[in-house]
Design an enzyme around this catalytic site. Structure first.
Site, PDB file in Angstrom:
ATOM      1  N   ARG A 117      96.966  58.441  13.391  1.00 13.76           N
ATOM      2  CA  ARG A 117      97.876  58.145  12.289  1.00 13.76           C
ATOM      3  C   ARG A 117      98.143  56.643  12.245  1.00 13.76           C
ATOM      4  NH1 ARG A 117     101.709  60.685   9.236  1.00 13.76           N
ATOM      5  NH2 ARG A 117     101.475  62.667  10.323  1.00 13.76           N
ATOM      6  N   GLU A 170     104.416  60.348  18.162  1.00  9.81           N
ATOM      7  CA  GLU A 170     104.770  58.957  17.854  1.00  9.81           C
ATOM      8  C   GLU A 170     105.920  58.860  16.851  1.00  9.81           C
ATOM      9  OE1 GLU A 170     102.719  54.694  16.596  1.00  9.81           O
ATOM     10  OE2 GLU A 170     101.473  56.427  17.078  1.00  9.81           O
ATOM     11  N   ARG A 171     105.979  59.787  15.900  1.00  9.01           N
ATOM     12  CA  ARG A 171     107.086  59.758  14.938  1.00  9.01           C
ATOM     13  C   ARG A 171     108.425  59.951  15.659  1.00  9.01           C
ATOM     14  NH1 ARG A 171     107.863  63.482  11.657  1.00  9.01           N
ATOM     15  NH2 ARG A 171     108.808  62.322   9.945  1.00  9.01           N
TER      16      ARG A 171
END
Length: 299
Positions: free
Chosen positions: A56, A96-97
């Site tokens: 991403r 990661e978000r």
């Protein structure tokens, strides 16, 4: 009270096992590895580095702020996953978000699953988990599949088993990477859909691809409209049929022509149509020559 119980349950005490340099856990065979590896432990955010294999690349800021608000009120409900690199050093595998949102609200620790994996295993885990759990855009998914093929030497069949997707689905994503980079960016930014991209990919010429892409965006064309444009483009490339000239029903050979030429004393022109009809043209050079020919016809 609820939050205190929750944090204790998330292995805050187990974190101490990771702070002893003399008994650093480097493999699943090491002492106390079973207490750490695979368990949920509160890790210091500053000890976690971003995974370079993360597929991403675009993170919606508004969505991150909404997640940050939720984390501020309820905490990190779903732990992130990391792999241990060195003493008090970890690398993110997935989440990661959640990690970014935790930083936004000023958290210093985050709940995490601890894994020990080599680079290849980390790449596979990161890509597969992201493909399955997050709304990556079609190009990011395609790049993830391509990376699995290139770096881990997986076939499309093997990827199908790993990610639980049909082989044809994987193939459709991979084909998007043949699009002009401008069009790939258009898909990532939401100007056109994957359906539009799948229609355009049937055109090999990149300039023609971008021409159609510009029409889709400027005219807000549907996928079906795009398919029609692509079909018309291919039709325009087909060579136009050349009208066939039908041969005469019979031929006049040179010996027959010589008979006419000899009899009238001129080069007689004889033409035969394909329906069997024809025309004989007898030239003359003067009135005297014309009268001569008349006398010959009279016999």
């Amino acid at each position: 009270m609820t939050k205190a119980i929750k944090k204790q349950a998330l292995g805050r005490g187990l974190s101490a096992l990771l702070k002893d340099p003399d008994n650093d856990i480097k493999s699943v065979e090491d002492k106390n590895a079973d207490k750490v590896v695979g368990n949920i432990i509160e890790l210091e955010i500053e000890a976690i580095e971003i995974n370079p294999f993360q597929p991403r690349s675009n993170f919606n800021e508004e969505s991150l702020k909404e997640l940050a608000t939720s984390i501020k009120e309820l905490g990190v409900i779903q732990p992130i996953t990391v792999r241990k690199l060195d003493f008090n050093k970890y690398q993110l595998i997935s989440g990661e978000r959640r990690l970014r949102a935790s930083k936004l609200v000023g958290l210093t620790t985050v709940p995490a699953y601890i894994r020990i994996a080599n680079d290849n295993e980390s790449l596979v885990m990161a890509l597969v988990e992201n493909i399955q759990r997050h709304d990556l855009d079609p190009i990011e998914i395609a790049l993830s599949y391509q990376r699995l093929m290139d770096e881990i030497q997986l076939t499309q069949e093997q990827m199908s088993e790993r990610v639980g997707k049909k082989r044809s689905t994987i193939a459709n994503y991979l084909r998007l990477l043949k699009l002009d980079p401008i069009i790939q960016t258009g898909i990532r930014d939401g100007f056109i859909s994957m359906g539009h991209g799948r229609a355009i990919i049937n055109i090999e010429d990149l300039d023609a691809q971008t021409d159609i892409y510009q029409k889709i965006v400027s005219q807000n064309l549907s996928v079906r409209d795009t398919e029609t444009l692509v079909k018309n483009y291919h039709e325009s490339l087909k060579p136009k049929p050349v009208a066939k000239v039908k041969a005469a029903s019979f031929a006049i050979d040179e010996s027959q022509k010589r008979i006419f030429n000899s009899y009238f004393g001129n080069n007689v022109d004889i033409k035969v149509a394909n329906n069997g009809k024809g025309k004989i043209t007898i030239p003359f050079q003067s009135e005297q020559d014309f009268n001569r020919i008349i006398e010959l016809i009279k016999g």
